[in-house]
Write a protein that holds these residues in place. Structure first.
Motif, PDB file in Angstrom:
ATOM      1  N   PHE A   1       0.832  -1.198   0.000  1.00 30.65           N
ATOM      2  CA  PHE A   1       0.000   0.000   0.000  1.00 30.65           C
ATOM      3  C   PHE A   1       0.866   1.247   0.000  1.00 30.65           C
ATOM      4  O   PHE A   1       0.625   2.197  -0.746  1.00 30.65           O
ATOM      5  CB  PHE A   1      -0.931   0.004   1.217  1.00 30.65           C
ATOM      6  CG  PHE A   1      -1.643   1.311   1.416  1.00 30.65           C
ATOM      7  CD1 PHE A   1      -2.788   1.608   0.698  1.00 30.65           C
ATOM      8  CD2 PHE A   1      -1.157   2.263   2.311  1.00 30.65           C
ATOM      9  CE1 PHE A   1      -3.442   2.824   0.867  1.00 30.65           C
ATOM     10  CE2 PHE A   1      -1.800   3.468   2.496  1.00 30.65           C
ATOM     11  CZ  PHE A   1      -2.945   3.754   1.772  1.00 30.65           C
ATOM     12  N   TRP A   2       1.901   1.241   0.852  1.00 28.50           N
ATOM     13  CA  TRP A   2       2.757   2.431   0.939  1.00 28.50           C
ATOM     14  C   TRP A   2       3.560   2.627  -0.336  1.00 28.50           C
ATOM     15  O   TRP A   2       3.822   3.772  -0.737  1.00 28.50           O
ATOM     16  CB  TRP A   2       3.677   2.330   2.153  1.00 28.50           C
ATOM     17  CG  TRP A   2       2.917   2.279   3.451  1.00 28.50           C
ATOM     18  CD1 TRP A   2       2.890   1.253   4.340  1.00 28.50           C
ATOM     19  CD2 TRP A   2       2.054   3.300   3.983  1.00 28.50           C
ATOM     20  NE1 TRP A   2       2.075   1.560   5.400  1.00 28.50           N
ATOM     21  CE2 TRP A   2       1.545   2.806   5.209  1.00 28.50           C
ATOM     22  CE3 TRP A   2       1.675   4.563   3.541  1.00 28.50           C
ATOM     23  CZ2 TRP A   2       0.671   3.544   5.995  1.00 28.50           C
ATOM     24  CZ3 TRP A   2       0.800   5.292   4.325  1.00 28.50           C
ATOM     25  CH2 TRP A   2       0.306   4.790   5.535  1.00 28.50           C
ATOM     26  N   ASP A   3       3.945   1.537  -1.000  1.00 30.32           N
ATOM     27  CA  ASP A   3       4.626   1.674  -2.288  1.00 30.32           C
ATOM     28  C   ASP A   3       3.685   2.292  -3.325  1.00 30.32           C
ATOM     29  O   ASP A   3       4.103   3.150  -4.126  1.00 30.32           O
ATOM     30  CB  ASP A   3       5.116   0.314  -2.779  1.00 30.32           C
ATOM     31  CG  ASP A   3       6.349  -0.163  -2.038  1.00 30.32           C
ATOM     32  OD1 ASP A   3       6.996   0.664  -1.360  1.00 30.32           O
ATOM     33  OD2 ASP A   3       6.656  -1.362  -2.120  1.00 30.32           O
ATOM     34  N   ARG A   4       2.434   1.867  -3.321  1.00 28.87           N
ATOM     35  CA  ARG A   4       1.471   2.444  -4.265  1.00 28.87           C
ATOM     36  C   ARG A   4       1.237   3.920  -3.967  1.00 28.87           C
ATOM     37  O   ARG A   4       1.121   4.745  -4.882  1.00 28.87           O
ATOM     38  CB  ARG A   4       0.142   1.675  -4.210  1.00 28.87           C
ATOM     39  CG  ARG A   4       0.238   0.247  -4.748  1.00 28.87           C
ATOM     40  CD  ARG A   4      -1.150  -0.326  -4.999  1.00 28.87           C
ATOM     41  NE  ARG A   4      -1.977  -0.345  -3.804  1.00 28.87           N
ATOM     42  CZ  ARG A   4      -2.004  -1.348  -2.930  1.00 28.87           C
ATOM     43  NH1 ARG A   4      -1.227  -2.417  -3.116  1.00 28.87           N
ATOM     44  NH2 ARG A   4      -2.807  -1.301  -1.878  1.00 28.87           N
ATOM     45  N   LEU A   5       1.177   4.241  -2.664  1.00 29.45           N
ATOM     46  CA  LEU A   5       1.003   5.647  -2.289  1.00 29.45           C
ATOM     47  C   LEU A   5       2.212   6.469  -2.726  1.00 29.45           C
ATOM     48  O   LEU A   5       2.063   7.578  -3.246  1.00 29.45           O
ATOM     49  CB  LEU A   5       0.797   5.764  -0.774  1.00 29.45           C
ATOM     50  CG  LEU A   5       0.654   7.195  -0.236  1.00 29.45           C
ATOM     51  CD1 LEU A   5      -0.579   7.866  -0.846  1.00 29.45           C
ATOM     52  CD2 LEU A   5       0.538   7.184   1.290  1.00 29.45           C
ATOM     53  N   MET A   6       3.411   5.923  -2.527  1.00 27.91           N
ATOM     54  CA  MET A   6       4.621   6.626  -2.947  1.00 27.91           C
ATOM     55  C   MET A   6       4.602   6.867  -4.457  1.00 27.91           C
ATOM     56  O   MET A   6       4.914   7.980  -4.929  1.00 27.91           O
ATOM     57  CB  MET A   6       5.865   5.824  -2.574  1.00 27.91           C
ATOM     58  CG  MET A   6       7.162   6.393  -3.117  1.00 27.91           C
ATOM     59  SD  MET A   6       7.783   7.797  -2.215  1.00 27.91           S
ATOM     60  CE  MET A   6       8.653   6.911  -0.907  1.00 27.91           C
ATOM     61  N   ALA A   7       4.243   5.855  -5.224  1.00 33.19           N
ATOM     62  CA  ALA A   7       4.189   6.008  -6.676  1.00 33.19           C
ATOM     63  C   ALA A   7       3.166   7.070  -7.064  1.00 33.19           C
ATOM     64  O   ALA A   7       3.406   7.893  -7.971  1.00 33.19           O
ATOM     65  CB  ALA A   7       3.849   4.668  -7.330  1.00 33.19           C
ATOM     66  N   ASP A   8       2.039   7.080  -6.384  1.00 32.63           N
ATOM     67  CA  ASP A   8       1.019   8.079  -6.666  1.00 32.63           C
ATOM     68  C   ASP A   8       1.524   9.480  -6.334  1.00 32.63           C
ATOM     69  O   ASP A   8       1.331  10.427  -7.103  1.00 32.63           O
ATOM     70  CB  ASP A   8      -0.245   7.759  -5.868  1.00 32.63           C
ATOM     71  CG  ASP A   8      -1.408   8.667  -6.251  1.00 32.63           C
ATOM     72  OD1 ASP A   8      -1.697   8.763  -7.457  1.00 32.63           O
ATOM     73  OD2 ASP A   8      -2.001   9.282  -5.342  1.00 32.63           O
ATOM     74  N   GLU A   9       2.186   9.621  -5.196  1.00 30.83           N
ATOM     75  CA  GLU A   9       2.725  10.921  -4.811  1.00 30.83           C
ATOM     76  C   GLU A   9       3.813  11.376  -5.781  1.00 30.83           C
ATOM     77  O   GLU A   9       3.909  12.559  -6.116  1.00 30.83           O
ATOM     78  CB  GLU A   9       3.292  10.851  -3.381  1.00 30.83           C
ATOM     79  CG  GLU A   9       2.236  10.695  -2.301  1.00 30.83           C
ATOM     80  CD  GLU A   9       1.345  11.926  -2.189  1.00 30.83           C
ATOM     81  OE1 GLU A   9       1.855  13.042  -2.366  1.00 30.83           O
ATOM     82  OE2 GLU A   9       0.140  11.768  -1.932  1.00 30.83           O
ATOM     83  N   LEU A  10       4.644  10.452  -6.236  1.00 28.72           N
ATOM     84  CA  LEU A  10       5.687  10.813  -7.198  1.00 28.72           C
ATOM     85  C   LEU A  10       5.093  11.307  -8.515  1.00 28.72           C
ATOM     86  O   LEU A  10       5.710  12.120  -9.212  1.00 28.72           O
ATOM     87  CB  LEU A  10       6.602   9.612  -7.468  1.00 28.72           C
ATOM     88  CG  LEU A  10       7.627   9.282  -6.388  1.00 28.72           C
ATOM     89  CD1 LEU A  10       8.283   7.934  -6.677  1.00 28.72           C
ATOM     90  CD2 LEU A  10       8.691  10.375  -6.271  1.00 28.72           C
ATOM     91  N   SER A  11       3.921  10.826  -8.832  1.00 26.18           N
ATOM     92  CA  SER A  11       3.302  11.258 -10.091  1.00 26.18           C
ATOM     93  C   SER A  11       2.985  12.743 -10.085  1.00 26.18           C
ATOM     94  O   SER A  11       2.831  13.357 -11.153  1.00 26.18           O
ATOM     95  CB  SER A  11       2.032  10.447 -10.362  1.00 26.18           C
ATOM     96  OG  SER A  11       1.009  10.795  -9.424  1.00 26.18           O
ATOM     97  N   TYR A  12       2.886  13.348  -8.897  1.00 23.40           N
ATOM     98  CA  TYR A  12       2.620  14.784  -8.797  1.00 23.40           C
ATOM     99  C   TYR A  12       3.910  15.604  -8.881  1.00 23.40           C
ATOM    100  O   TYR A  12       3.850  16.834  -8.946  1.00 23.40           O
ATOM    101  CB  TYR A  12       1.898  15.109  -7.484  1.00 23.40           C
ATOM    102  CG  TYR A  12       0.515  14.515  -7.406  1.00 23.40           C
ATOM    103  CD1 TYR A  12      -0.548  15.087  -8.109  1.00 23.40           C
ATOM    104  CD2 TYR A  12       0.261  13.384  -6.652  1.00 23.40           C
ATOM    105  CE1 TYR A  12      -1.820  14.538  -8.058  1.00 23.40           C
ATOM    106  CE2 TYR A  12      -1.000  12.828  -6.584  1.00 23.40           C
ATOM    107  CZ  TYR A  12      -2.042  13.407  -7.296  1.00 23.40           C
ATOM    108  OH  TYR A  12      -3.290  12.857  -7.242  1.00 23.40           O
ATOM    109  N   ASP A  13       5.058  14.956  -8.860  1.00 19.35           N
ATOM    110  CA  ASP A  13       6.331  15.653  -8.964  1.00 19.35           C
ATOM    111  C   ASP A  13       6.577  15.973 -10.437  1.00 19.35           C
ATOM    112  O   ASP A  13       6.617  15.072 -11.269  1.00 19.35           O
ATOM    113  CB  ASP A  13       7.466  14.777  -8.419  1.00 19.35           C
ATOM    114  CG  ASP A  13       8.757  15.539  -8.206  1.00 19.35           C
ATOM    115  OD1 ASP A  13       9.140  16.303  -9.111  1.00 19.35           O
ATOM    116  OD2 ASP A  13       9.381  15.370  -7.145  1.00 19.35           O
TER     117      ASP A  13
END
Length: 859
Positions: free
Chosen positions: A491-503
């Motif tokens: 879950f945290w990896d998916r959240l990290m990937a999602d957050e990185l998409s905003y970078d």
């Protein structure tokens, strides 16, 4: 229980006491699992064991001290009476609750995860747990007060603010220390007059089993049950005499298969009830019958004295997962005791701490204070002392110290080593990070105004070179801290990937097959043009100044800006580049794109070439940075690197699409590092894995026109392609066995290492290690054997070390023989060992005992 499982995000404070410490385990793995700042992390370990830990590091491993006393506080504790600081306790404080673990295991991989240990956990949700945590806090507070250490005091004050539960009444608790009263007294006084059974298990006794004799005299059990693990340390005849003369029935059992059992247990059964003592104390006088304060000469120990049913008391002895085999008292005579006095080899001065001052000097605290002629020493130099402060400013030194010790005028060490305190960094570790910077966080504003600083700031704005240094990582970490136990790691990896998409920088990773230009493509072109022209000051500034990168450049054009850096700026720039280079191997870059590390590799290699050409960083540092970059991308023989970890499809795609100019510059860097004019023999064995993987196995390095242009520019003479090819090919398989053995012996701190080719087609090579006294448990044996196999490119090896002969041959069982003649003992692993298993054991600092399934540990 597995203590390692408690290391997880959401932890605001982690305090531990331990005898020995696995530095790489904590620094490189467990610390990251705890989450980012604010984190109040403190490690208290035995002072002299901490010194031994630092002494075992090769100078090239001193980077492991980079975070110590910056992100977390590490302190050695010396017990007043000369005993060991031996308690094993671990506090995990979170936002609304805390957990304390007390047990027998050190903060090492064996101690908290793999060994035979006993731990008990307490938390603030129960009355007994709350009382136990408060008792622990009171004891820690007294240790802190006695240390007279400003940083430790500040951290403890912060801990009290983080943990309001510390203040309050202490009720009934099993927590016990030998501060004022011996632990045996505290145990015996809780027993009734009649004790039916006394159960005893410990890996270490005092030499003549006097503590056991005293316990038997005081407790007078009807039965004595003695449990023996592999390598139990005691003078066997003395132990046999103690138990045979005791007025009780005797049962002696050993654990099977033969295994090192590190748990320390003393249990008394009285009818249907019982009393158990467990924790850090071994069955020695220093642990059980002496105190460590008020003139006592005992160890500092922490134990739990717990009541329970008879079955509950017996359970820890009987439920280890091992069989118990009855043995006769005659077997006790085979046990041995190490008579070596550790105090005899200790240095004359106990260096407590070293601290950076605001003016760039370092202040020391030592007992006794430094003498006239003593100097502060580190891997990169020495500094004269003015009393207890260095006379010169050291922040501008070419290689400022991370790890330091005192030396005499002859250069011999006279103290233990310590990691140097950075008070500002320690304060920042207790506060939230500043995520607003538009440049690498190590660089100061004036650094970013230099040409190289501008280039690095530009790259920082274009790409993500370190996942941890992103707003996405900080937001994800914050979310984990708020809900640390609610979701899985996926879950945290998916959240990290999602957050990185905003970078916005993520858009600069389109993929190598997209046909779009990669990060740094403008730099490739500028660099190619520059190498084709005569030397000039700064042809690349247009890349970061806003001028068009496509504007034609003419030979002789000058911008008039120097690329030279001040000493402190150079250190900060190198630190950033080192962090970025090493991060190439971080698998989390796949959250951007699977091939993102390859894009970063190309950009960073171009930066190194630019710095080389412009003489912005000295050549020795550039060679070290290049080695870090190649190691992270290709693998260095110990870790696989990005390409070694990539699946075949990704690997093939990356190798097809690497820019040819980057391949040729990579070969040029290798030539510059290993060219005949340099002391290339000092680094050739470190570089051979890169050469073989990049030049022979793949086309990551290609010798071409750009290679020759770079080599000619740096050397000041025309270097033909053929010369470069000849040098690199010669370096790939260069062997100087005597020099190699000498270097490895120096690295492992052994007096001598010898290699011998033997007439055995299955095991063609033998390595002899002089100076090894504990061949089964010394990790240097495995490290040396693995290095020798790589050096001679063989798949099996024989080992001779400390009276032990062993054979490592993947696809077969590991085998060892201890001793000679009729007394020799032959051991073999229960499973077939593989090459992957050998690599894993070496990388984790394992020993022969681990391969043989003995699970031993010295503590």
């Amino acid at each position: 229980m597995k203590i390692a499982d408690l290391f997880k995000p959401g932890t605001h404070a982690f305090w531990s006491t331990t005898y020995t410490l696995g530095l790489a385990l904590f620094d490189q793995y467990l610390l990251r699992r705890l989450g980012g700042p604010p984190l109040n992390a403190v490690l208290l370990a035995d002072h002299w064991k901490l010194g031994e830990m630092w002494d075992r590091l090769d100078p090239e491993e001193h980077y492991l001290a980079r975070q110590a006393n910056r992100l977390y506080l590490m302190r050695g504790i010396e017990v007043p009476g000369g005993g060991a600081f031996h308690p094993k306790t671990y506090l995990f404080a979170r936002r609304d609750e805390a957990t304390l673990v007390v047990g027998s295991g050190n903060l090492t991989r064996q101690g908290i995860d793999a060994g035979k240990e006993v731990f008990t956990a307490f938390d603030t949700r129960t009355e007994q747990g709350l009382s136990t945590l408060r008792a622990w806090a009171g004891w820690i507070g007294r240790l802190v007060a006695g240390a007279d250490d400003e940083q430790l005091t500040r951290r403890f004050a912060a801990l009290r603010e983080q943990c309001p539960w510390m203040v309050g009444m202490i009720g009934a608790t099993p927590f016990a220390v030998n501060e004022e009263r011996p632990l045996l007294d505290q145990f015996a006084e809780q027993l009734p007059p009649t004790v039916d059974e006394l159960h005893v298990s410990a890996p270490y006794y005092d030499r003549n089993a006097l503590a056991l004799a005293e316990a038997l005299e005081r407790i007078q059990p009807k039965e004595l049950h003695l449990y023996l693990g592999l390598g139990t340390k005691v003078h066997g005849p003395s132990l046999a005499a103690v138990v045979e003369t005791a007025n009780c029935q005797l049962q002696v059992r050993r654990f099977d298969p033969a295994t090192f059992v590190h748990a320390k247990l003393l249990g008394a059964v009285c009818g249907s009830e019982g009393l158990l003592l467990c924790g850090s104390p071994n069955l020695s006088r220093a642990a059980l019958t002496l105190t460590y304060t008020d003139g006592g000469h005992g160890n500092c120990e922490v134990a739990l004295i717990r009541r329970g049913s008879a079955d509950q008391v017996r359970a820890p002895f009987l439920t280890s997962g091992l069989e118990l085999i009855d043995v006769g008292t005659a077997n006790l005579h085979d046990l041995t005791f190490d008579d070596d006095d550790p105090a005899a080899s200790r240095p004359a001065v106990a260096l407590r701490r070293a601290t950076w001052l605001k003016d760039g000097r370092i202040a020391l605290t030592a007992e006794p204070p430094p003498e006239t002629g003593h100097r502060l020493a580190w891997a990169g130099g020495q500094a004269v002392l003015d009393g207890v402060i260095t006379a010169d400013v050291l922040t501008q030194h070419e290689r400022p110290p991370l790890l330091a010790w005192l030396s005499d005028e002859a250069g011999e060490a006279v103290s233990n080593a310590v990691a140097i305190d950075d008070p500002n960094a320690l304060d920042r570790s207790l506060a939230e990070r500043d995520s607003s910077r538009n440049r690498p966080h190590e660089l100061q504003e004036q650094d970013a105004e230099t040409p190289l600083g501008r280039l690095m700031s530009w790259l920082h704005q274009q790409g993500i070179f370190d996942i941890d240094d992103t707003p996405a990582a900080r937001r994800t970490q914050s979310a984990q801290n708020d809900a640390p136990e609610e979701e899985s790691a996926d879950f945290w990896d998916r959240l990290m990937a999602d957050e990185l998409s905003y970078d916005p920088r993520t858009a600069n990773y389109p993929g190598m097959t997209s046909g779009l230009k990669p990060i740094g493509h403008d730099l490739f072109r500028e660099l190619e043009i520059m190498l084709a022209m005569a030397p000039r000051d700064n042809p690349l500034l247009r890349l970061v100044s806003g001028d068009s990168a496509s504007k034609p450049q003419t030979e002789g054009e000058h911008i008039g800006t120097t690329w030279s850096l001040e000493a402190r700026q150079r250190v900060r720039v190198v630190n950033v580049l080192s962090r970025w280079c090493r991060a190439i191997s971080d698998p989390r870059h796949a959250l951007l794109r699977p091939d993102a590390p390859a894009a970063n590799y190309q950009a960073l290699l171009s930066v190194l070439v630019t710095a080389w050409v412009e003489d912005a960083i000295d050549e020795d540092r550039l060679i070290r940075l290049a080695a870090e970059l190649f190691g992270a991308f290709l693998g260095d023989g110990k870790s696989p690197g990005f390409l070694g970890r990539a699946d075949q499809d990704l690997r093939d795609m990356v190798l097809r699409h690497l820019d040819r100019r980057v391949r040729e510059w990579a070969a040029g860097i290798a030539y510059l590092a290993l060219r005949p004019e340099r002391p290339w023999k000092d680094v050739v064995y470190d570089w051979q894995p890169y050469l073989n993987k990049a030049l022979i196995d793949t086309d990551v390095m290609i010798v071409g026109d750009q290679t020759a242009a770079l080599a000619s520019r740096i050397t000041g003479r025309k270097v033909p392609v053929k010369e470069i090819e000849d040098v690199l090919i010669a370096r790939t398989d260069y062997l100087d066995e005597e020099k190699w053995c000498e270097n490895l012996a120096r690295t492992l701190r052994l007096p001598r290492i010898e290699l011998k080719v033997i007439d055995n087609r299955f095991v063609p090579l033998r390595i002899s290690l002089l100076g090894v006294t504990e061949p089964l448990t010394d990790p240097r044996v495995i490290e040396a054997a693995m290095q020798a196999m790589k050096f001679r490119r063989v798949e099996a090896i024989g080992i001779e070390a400390g009276g032990c002969t062993a054979v490592l041959r993947p696809g077969h069982r590991a085998w060892a023989k201890i001793g000679t003649g009729s007394s020799a003992v032959t051991l073999s692993s229960s499973v077939i060992i593989t090459a992957e298993r050998l690599v894993a054991v070496e990388s984790q600092g394992g020993a022969l005992s681990e391969l043989l399934g003995l699970q031993s540990e010295v503590a």
